[in-house]
Design a protein around this motif. Structure first.
Motif, PDB file in Angstrom:
ATOM      1  N   SER A   1       0.818  -1.213   0.000  1.00  0.00           N
ATOM      2  CA  SER A   1       0.000   0.000   0.000  1.00  0.00           C
ATOM      3  C   SER A   1       0.851   1.261   0.000  1.00  0.00           C
ATOM      4  N   VAL A   2       1.988   1.160   0.618  1.00  0.00           N
ATOM      5  CA  VAL A   2       2.838   2.342   0.681  1.00  0.00           C
ATOM      6  C   VAL A   2       4.149   2.040  -0.019  1.00  0.00           C
ATOM      7  N   LYS A   3       4.542   2.955  -0.808  1.00  0.00           N
ATOM      8  CA  LYS A   3       5.748   2.737  -1.594  1.00  0.00           C
ATOM      9  C   LYS A   3       6.582   4.012  -1.583  1.00  0.00           C
ATOM     10  N   ILE A   4       7.838   3.840  -1.296  1.00  0.00           N
ATOM     11  CA  ILE A   4       8.731   5.001  -1.359  1.00  0.00           C
ATOM     12  C   ILE A   4       9.677   4.772  -2.519  1.00  0.00           C
ATOM     13  N   GLN A   5       9.654   5.646  -3.455  1.00  0.00           N
ATOM     14  CA  GLN A   5      10.575   5.532  -4.559  1.00  0.00           C
ATOM     15  C   GLN A   5      11.016   6.930  -4.955  1.00  0.00           C
ATOM     16  N   LYS A   6      11.770   6.995  -5.980  1.00  0.00           N
ATOM     17  CA  LYS A   6      12.265   8.288  -6.417  1.00  0.00           C
ATOM     18  C   LYS A   6      11.070   9.190  -6.710  1.00  0.00           C
ATOM     19  N   ASP A   7      11.212  10.427  -6.316  1.00  0.00           N
ATOM     20  CA  ASP A   7      10.201  11.458  -6.518  1.00  0.00           C
ATOM     21  C   ASP A   7       9.008  11.355  -5.567  1.00  0.00           C
ATOM     22  N   SER A   8       9.010  10.356  -4.712  1.00  0.00           N
ATOM     23  CA  SER A   8       7.975  10.356  -3.684  1.00  0.00           C
ATOM     24  C   SER A   8       8.220  11.545  -2.759  1.00  0.00           C
ATOM     25  N   GLU A   9       7.162  12.006  -2.177  1.00  0.00           N
ATOM     26  CA  GLU A   9       7.342  13.042  -1.176  1.00  0.00           C
ATOM     27  C   GLU A   9       7.154  12.404   0.193  1.00  0.00           C
ATOM     28  N   VAL A  10       8.074  12.653   1.037  1.00  0.00           N
ATOM     29  CA  VAL A  10       7.991  12.038   2.353  1.00  0.00           C
ATOM     30  C   VAL A  10       8.067  13.112   3.424  1.00  0.00           C
ATOM     31  N   ARG A  11       7.476  12.795   4.511  1.00  0.00           N
ATOM     32  CA  ARG A  11       7.620  13.656   5.685  1.00  0.00           C
ATOM     33  C   ARG A  11       8.556  12.911   6.611  1.00  0.00           C
ATOM     34  N   LEU A  12       9.572  13.579   7.042  1.00  0.00           N
ATOM     35  CA  LEU A  12      10.547  12.894   7.872  1.00  0.00           C
ATOM     36  C   LEU A  12      11.005  13.783   9.011  1.00  0.00           C
ATOM     37  N   LYS A  13      11.647  13.129   9.926  1.00  0.00           N
ATOM     38  CA  LYS A  13      12.163  13.862  11.075  1.00  0.00           C
ATOM     39  C   LYS A  13      13.679  13.809  11.036  1.00  0.00           C
ATOM     40  N   ILE A  14      14.272  14.921  11.244  1.00  0.00           N
ATOM     41  CA  ILE A  14      15.733  14.967  11.229  1.00  0.00           C
ATOM     42  C   ILE A  14      16.247  14.516  12.592  1.00  0.00           C
ATOM     43  N   ILE A  15      17.149  13.560  12.565  1.00  0.00           N
ATOM     44  CA  ILE A  15      17.686  13.111  13.853  1.00  0.00           C
ATOM     45  C   ILE A  15      19.140  13.515  14.020  1.00  0.00           C
ATOM     46  N   GLY A  16      19.753  13.922  12.967  1.00  0.00           N
ATOM     47  CA  GLY A  16      21.127  14.358  13.119  1.00  0.00           C
ATOM     48  C   GLY A  16      21.524  15.238  11.958  1.00  0.00           C
ATOM     49  N   THR A  17      22.364  16.187  12.250  1.00  0.00           N
ATOM     50  CA  THR A  17      22.841  17.036  11.169  1.00  0.00           C
ATOM     51  C   THR A  17      24.348  17.104  11.226  1.00  0.00           C
ATOM     52  N   ARG A  18      24.898  17.207  10.076  1.00  0.00           N
ATOM     53  CA  ARG A  18      26.344  17.430  10.027  1.00  0.00           C
ATOM     54  C   ARG A  18      26.546  18.701   9.240  1.00  0.00           C
ATOM     55  N   VAL A  19      27.136  19.645   9.848  1.00  0.00           N
ATOM     56  CA  VAL A  19      27.275  20.932   9.195  1.00  0.00           C
ATOM     57  C   VAL A  19      28.711  21.134   8.783  1.00  0.00           C
ATOM     58  N   ASP A  20      28.919  21.226   7.518  1.00  0.00           N
ATOM     59  CA  ASP A  20      30.243  21.551   7.011  1.00  0.00           C
ATOM     60  C   ASP A  20      30.245  23.006   6.618  1.00  0.00           C
ATOM     61  N   ALA A  21      31.378  23.415   6.113  1.00  0.00           N
ATOM     62  CA  ALA A  21      31.474  24.816   5.716  1.00  0.00           C
ATOM     63  C   ALA A  21      30.501  25.109   4.591  1.00  0.00           C
ATOM     64  N   THR A  22      30.303  24.172   3.737  1.00  0.00           N
ATOM     65  CA  THR A  22      29.537  24.486   2.535  1.00  0.00           C
ATOM     66  C   THR A  22      28.294  23.638   2.360  1.00  0.00           C
ATOM     67  N   GLU A  23      28.031  22.777   3.288  1.00  0.00           N
ATOM     68  CA  GLU A  23      26.808  22.012   3.123  1.00  0.00           C
ATOM     69  C   GLU A  23      26.300  21.533   4.475  1.00  0.00           C
ATOM     70  N   ILE A  24      25.047  21.186   4.453  1.00  0.00           N
ATOM     71  CA  ILE A  24      24.463  20.588   5.642  1.00  0.00           C
ATOM     72  C   ILE A  24      23.908  19.251   5.212  1.00  0.00           C
ATOM     73  N   PHE A  25      24.297  18.251   5.931  1.00  0.00           N
ATOM     74  CA  PHE A  25      23.830  16.919   5.604  1.00  0.00           C
ATOM     75  C   PHE A  25      23.060  16.397   6.802  1.00  0.00           C
ATOM     76  N   CYS A  26      21.941  15.787   6.517  1.00  0.00           N
ATOM     77  CA  CYS A  26      21.100  15.348   7.623  1.00  0.00           C
ATOM     78  C   CYS A  26      20.810  13.861   7.533  1.00  0.00           C
ATOM     79  N   ILE A  27      20.588  13.305   8.675  1.00  0.00           N
ATOM     80  CA  ILE A  27      20.074  11.954   8.750  1.00  0.00           C
ATOM     81  C   ILE A  27      18.639  12.086   9.248  1.00  0.00           C
TER      82      ILE A  27
END
Lengths: 176, 1075
Positions: free
Chosen positions: A133-159
């Motif tokens: 019933s539920v499928k996650i694939q490319k271009d799906s829109e998801v609602r998610l919660k960020i549990i971790g962030t890694r902040v570099d000088a030029t980017e922010i990457f999140c888990i």
């Protein structure tokens, strides 16, 4: 989260821009320099919305450049731990999926995908519940919660995680 | 141990006989009060004796004690005679009192030493007292053997012995001995030496006893001090003596000692001989151990049972049993013993064994557990249970890897899941494991699962501040009760184990195992919580092993080759050069033959030259559609690095034949000056999208709107571009523009690693992507050339500048996303800043993809006209005042990142997109950029009028240049097709109006009525061969000429003024109206 804040920057302007369009040039340069950049403290500068104040320019010795302290209002986007975001899935693989919320890339590991969703490889790799019933694939829109962030000088990457109540797919491109 | 001192014995006997009572008194005192001072008191009060004699007495006592311990019967009963009973009586007292006695004795002599002075003083001062003490003194003198006075040295020796042994004993009782005192006890050069004597194996103890007996028999003739046999030392005993000769003498005649091989034990090592290794292996159940010997040497085993008494351990192993061999053996067949062969570990399958007719017995062990016994081996659940000696396993530094532990799970049933048992954890711990501030969780005891932070660490105890408020401020725990604690989302670094050095973010915490997402590989890593520390650092882990580094191309044995995609602690993972299917092998360092470091180039599918760093696209095979720069080329195999390919560190291996070059070849760029090669390159662009200019001519109508802004970038647009020096000492060198200052540029030469300063006209733009840009750029390059050839001194720096600026507009702007402003380097990790992409076609991919990030939007106002066009107030070219403050971000180009961004799509995944030909309609890549009527491109935007001198661009730009630089704008005197109201008619442009529209006189020769026509409503008439033409764009804009030939989309033009023959894009050529 978006913030509308006032930031300050010292702009160096080449003398050739001095003239009646100086201010315009200054602002154009400011936007050019600032928009789209990322700082660990403020996150991504999304847009310059206005100029608060352009200070007096100071001519630098030797170069002829002029430094203007510019205070400007801008919209910044900074992801936070615990923040709920909506994002678009950009890539799915067996380890999880990558999603993007604006400039921020978020990785959702398969450990953070509900256990009943299984990875299906193939042409269009996806995560599907056992009943399909539920499928996650490319271009799906998801609602998610960020549990971790890694902040570099030029980017922010999140888990992120979707292993929580009210998280998951919010619209399915296939269904549309 | 045999030990002797005959003299003392003798004298002691006498002493014992005669003076039994006082000694007994001491004992009593000591026993009663358990206080050493008692004796001191007694000594000072009861006996003022000469120090010397008292030493002897003490000594005697001591020796006596020893003998009591060792062989009381022999010595005392035999030698003691009448005194025997008394001694027994003494011995019958609590044995502890002996110790105290001794201790007291030892102590007393110290006191007596002190007392000596006092004594004298007292003696001098109070003769009465002396009298009183006489009894004691008499006792002492009396007990001395008669011959003793003659042996001064004996006394000295006795004293020495006393000092030595008396003190050495102390630690046994006195726990408060300090290190310094301990140090003082170490043997020195003055002490007897220790000699190692070889004896028969297994007869060590016997030999020592023999020596002892010999000593007893021979007495003082034997000048050795002691003999020691150690259980753990085979083949040798130790003998303590002053001289080697003494040892030889003592050993003479003993049948167990042969060879007379005697070696001296260095003083430093003497203590080691007798010190007991505090191994204290805490072998408990479930401990992981490794086998030290035998077939299973090095194998991981789990302790199942420990028998401390018999020093045996039952361990659980994965059997290495060759069933076939076993079956043969049991059947009595002859087994060829292959010593070198050790069967691989494999779980025992009882059924399989039965099939081979091996008898499997079902047995129960002492605990009632069922085992399958096969030929004396016990199996259970496929594991081998083996009873081994504790000595044959090692329990320290086990460090089991996850692989090993995984194997230990019973295949199939998922195991007990306790891979990371606590024992594993503790075994891996190093000293100083916990640091202040670490988050920890209690894993054992009452407070299990309590979280806290380390406050203080001392030795084994860790003081933590508990998370719960109600608890005391700090709690002390044993180190073993704690485990590091992490939460998902923590960013950590692995500090030990196989993954050492890697960093990542925790995504899952499973008891003591963490699962991380590596920062670099985006792969899951499983580590023990104990192996990681929290850190914000980002590293790849180790990237180098020996001479080989990550991403190196290496040759393996038997002419295999591959690229290193991962470096582990002792091995590397290599993606082998086998096209079409990724083959990864783990190779040891020594299996790598050499590094292949050859620069080669091969031909791609279309016979284009591919050299490393060129961007290629795979058009065949399983990886079709992937594209990226070539990292290595070897034997017609390409290793392509695709950032978006997550497996194999982004490397894809493909045959050169199944790839095509995208964009320009970096290396072939040198040939730019050569028109022919360039042209030939243009001829072969099949998979490469055409430049927009190849599209129907109608396009140019609206091109003008966007194109015009090209000049705005000014000098800045030049920095970063690759240029070629055309004159001067560096002629021919290529380099990258670092800085532009007026007419001067600073160029970093590619080949020389240095920066030179030059004038503009000395440089020719070197575009390695010209192929890609197609004719338009070509023209433009020609223009550069012409400047040079014609020695056009009039060329101002700005002129060039604008041209460069135009470079930023090259048609192949990758059109990555319409919402440019949102593009941050992150979208394309490691990619070059976007402005590069704008400036040169496909530059972000084709060129240095590893250049460090720089502000992403250097040029966007130029490069992203599509978005700009929509918000006129931002129109840089429009002179009217523009309230910069006014626009909201949403107005001009985007709303929120979350919104439109997604629509922007992910260009990198969309190949069509990435190569979309339209630079000006980035938002509709699939759209029809060339449709003249496209509303979005209405060049009518105020200020968009490119043609009109004075209004274009920034004021610093000369109007002429503004025109020069731009594409094919309409120009007077050319024939156009006017479509209006569904009709189509031909006309001649008479005049260009301020707003971009034109006054067109209808009719092929301009005789008809005059209309005002918007650029979108008309298109230039394509000239045919031998038509008179007018050049609408490029450096030759405005010039007239004759089209002498057409080659594809290029026209060969003979320019009227100069009579030069030029090859120009047909798009910028328009038929000249015949007057």
């Amino acid at each position: 989260m978006f913030f509308h804040i006032v930031l300050e920057r010292n702009m160096q302007l080449h003398p050739r821009y001095f003239g009646r369009n100086l201010r315009d040039n200054l602002v154009a340069k400011l936007m050019k320099d600032v928009e789209g950049t990322c700082s660990g403290r403020h996150g991504f500068v999304v847009a310059v919305t206005g100029i608060e104040n352009v200070g007096k320019g100071l001519i630098r010795d030797g170069t002829g450049f002029v430094t203007f302290p510019v205070k400007y209002q801008c919209v910044v986007f900074r992801p936070f731990k615990g923040e709920i975001l909506e994002a678009v899935v950009t890539m799915v693989n067996k380890m999880g999926f990558f999603a993007e919320a604006g400039p921020v890339q978020i990785f959702v590991s398969n450990h953070l995908i509900p256990d009943d969703m299984e990875f299906q490889s193939g042409d269009m790799p996806n995560y599907t519940t056992s009943d399909g019933s539920v499928k996650i694939q490319k271009d799906s829109e998801v609602r998610l919660k960020i549990i971790g962030t890694r902040v570099d000088a030029t980017e922010i990457f999140c888990i992120g995680t979707i292993k929580d109540d009210f998280l998951g797919v919010i619209n399915d491109p296939v269904a549309i | 141990m045999a030990r002797g001192g005959k003299h003392e014995d003798d004298y002691e006997d006498e002493y014992e006989e005669e003076d039994d009572e006082p000694v007994a008194d001491y004992d009593d005192d000591a026993a009663e009060d358990e206080d050493y001072d008692v004796h001191g008191k007694g000594g000072s009060g009861g006996g003022r004796k000469r120090g010397r004699s008292s030493f002897i007495a003490d000594d005697a006592e001591e020796d006596e004690d020893e003998e009591e311990e060792d062989d009381e019967d022999e010595d005392y009963r035999g030698g003691g005679g009448g005194g025997g009973r008394a001694k027994r009586k003494r011995n019958n007292k609590a044995s502890a009192s002996d110790f105290f006695d001794e201790e007291a004795a030892v102590d007393s002599d110290e006191e007596e030493e002190e007392e000596e002075g006092e004594d004298d003083f007292i003696v001098d001062g109070g003769p009465d007292l002396q009298e009183e003490e006489h009894v004691g003194r008499v006792r002492n003198t009396r007990m001395l053997p008669p011959h003793h006075e003659d042996h001064e040295d004996l006394e000295a020796m006795a004293q020495r012995i006393h000092e030595r042994y008396g003190k050495q004993r102390m630690p046994e009782y006195d726990e408060e001995t300090t290190d310094v005192e301990q140090q003082a006890l170490l043997p020195s050069v003055r002490d007897p030496k220790l000699w190692m004597v070889k004896c028969l194996i297994g007869r060590e103890r016997e030999t020592a006893v023999c020596l002892m007996q010999k000593y007893i028999d021979k007495g003082s003739e034997l000048q050795i001090r002691s003999a020691i046999a150690l259980d753990h030392l085979k083949n040798y005993i130790y003998v303590e003596a002053d001289k080697e000769a003494h040892v030889r003498e003592a050993c003479k005649g003993l049948r167990n000692i042969y060879g007379q091989k005697i070696t001296l034990v260095p003083i430093r090592e003497m203590t080691d001989v007798l010190s007991v290794e505090s191994k204290a292996i805490d072998l408990a159940r479930d401990t992981w151990v490794r086998m030290k010997i035998g077939t299973y040497k090095g194998d991981l085993a789990k302790v199942v049972d420990v028998d401390n008494v018999r020093q045996r351990v039952t361990v659980k192993l994965i059997p290495r049993v060759d069933l076939q061999a076993l079956a043969d053996k049991l059947e009595g067949k002859e087994v060829v013993k292959k010593k070198a062969f050790i069967p691989p570990p494999r779980f025992m399958n009882v059924d399989e064994a039965r099939e081979l007719h091996i008898r499997v017995e079902n047995k129960k062990d002492s605990y009632g557990e069922r085992y399958d016994a096969i030929g004396g081996m016990m199996f259970k659940d496929g594991f081998l249970y083996k009873i081994v000696s504790i000595k044959s396993i090692s329990a320290q530094n086990i460090n089991p890897t996850f692989d090993e532990l995984d194997k230990f799970r019973k295949p199939g049933d998922g195991g007990d899941g306790d891979v990371a048992s606590l024992s594993t954890l503790f075994a891996n711990r190093k000293k100083g494991h916990f640091m202040k501030g670490d988050a920890v969780i209690v894993v054992k005891g009452d407070l299990k699962n309590l979280k806290g932070w380390v406050e203080k660490v001392d030795e084994d105890n860790v003081h933590i501040k508990p998370e719960l408020k109600d608890l005391p401020k700090t709690l002390a725990f044993n180190e073993k009760e704690l485990c590091k604690y992490f939460e998902p989302g923590n960013h950590v670094k692995v500090v030990s184990g196989a993954q050492e050095g890697a960093t990542g973010m925790v995504v899952k915490v499973d008891q003591h195992v963490l699962i991380l997402i590596s920062d670099t590989t985006k792969e899951h890593i499983r580590v023990f919580a104990d192996d990681v520390v929290e850190s914000s650092e980002v590293t790849t882990g180790i990237t180098k092993i020996g001479d080989y580094e990550l991403r190196d191309l290496v040759e393996l044995d038997n002419s295999n080759f591959g690229v290193i995609i991962r470096v582990e602690s002792e091995a590397v993972q290599v993606l082998k050069g086998v096209p079409d299917r990724p083959e990864v092998v783990l190779v040891k360092l020594r299996e790598i033959k050499r590094k292949i470091d050859r620069k080669m180039s091969v031909q791609d599918k279309l016979k284009n030259t591919v050299s490393s760093k060129d961007v290629v696209r795979i058009v065949e095979g399983p990886c079709r559609g992937k594209q990226g720069p070539v990292e290595h080329i070897y034997r017609r195999i390409l290793f392509i690095f695709d950032r978006h390919h997550l497996e194999h560190a982004g490397f894809i291996c493909a045959k050169a034949q199944s790839c095509v070059v995208v964009g320009g070849s970096r290396s072939s760029g040198d040939r730019n000056g050569d028109a022919y090669s360039k042209l030939s390159a243009f001829r072969t662009p099949p998979p490469i999208p055409d430049s927009p200019k190849r599209f129907p001519r109608g396009g140019r109508g609206f091109d003008s709107g966007g194109r015009h802004r090209g000049g705005r970038g000014g000098h800045d647009g030049l920095s970063g571009t690759t240029v070629k020096v055309r004159q001067g000492p560096y002629k021919g060198y290529r380099g990258r523009v670092i800085e532009v200052k007026g007419a001067m540029v600073r160029v970093e030469l590619e080949s020389q690693m240095k920066v030179v300063t030059g004038k503009f006209f000395n440089l020719g733009i070197h575009f390695s992507c010209v192929r890609f840009c197609s004719t338009w750029s070509l023209t433009w390059l020609f223009a550069v050339d012409r400047n040079h050839i014609s020695d056009n001194v009039a060329v101002t720096p700005y002129r060039d500048t604008t041209r460069y600026g135009m470079g930023s507009e090259t048609p192949m702007h990758p059109s990555r996303t319409p919402l440019h402003p949102y593009m941050t380097p992150m979208r394309d990790p490691g990619a070059t800043p976007i402005h590069d992409g704008m400036r040169t076609p496909m530059r972000d991919r084709a060129w240095n993809p590893y250049t460090p990030m720089s502000p992403p939007r250097d040029n966007w106002e130029d490069g992203n006209p599509g978005s700009w066009g929509a918000s006129p107030q931002y129109q840089p070219g429009s002179p009217p005042s523009r309230p910069y403050e006014a626009p909201t971000p949403g107005a001009g180009w985007a709303s929120t990142p979350g919104g439109n961004y997604s629509e922007a799509g992910t260009p990198r995944d969309n190949s069509a997109y990435a190569n979309a030909p339209s630079p000006y309609l980035p938002s509709t890549p699939g759209g029809q950029p060339m449709t003249p009527n496209s509303a979005s491109y209405l060049p009518g935007t105020p200020g968009g009028q490119p043609m009109t001198p004075g209004t274009g661009g920034l004021d610093m730009m000369s109007p002429v240049l503004g025109g020069d630089n731009e594409g094919p704008w309409f120009i007077p005197d050319i024939l156009v097709n006017v479509h209006r109201g569904g009709e189509e008619s031909i006309g001649v442009i008479k005049e260009i109006l301020q707003d971009g529209s034109c006054r067109v006189a209808l009719g092929p020769s301009g005789n008809g009525e005059t209309l005002t026509v918007l650029p979108t409503e008309m298109e230039a008439v394509v000239p045919r061969k031998s038509d008179k033409i007018k050049i609408m764009g490029g450096a030759l804009r405005g010039a007239t000429g004759k089209l002498i030939g057409v080659d594809g989309t290029d026209g060969i033009v003979k320019v009227d003024d100069t009579l030069d023959v030029k090859i120009l894009d047909l798009v910028i050529l328009a038929k000249l109206a015949q007057p």
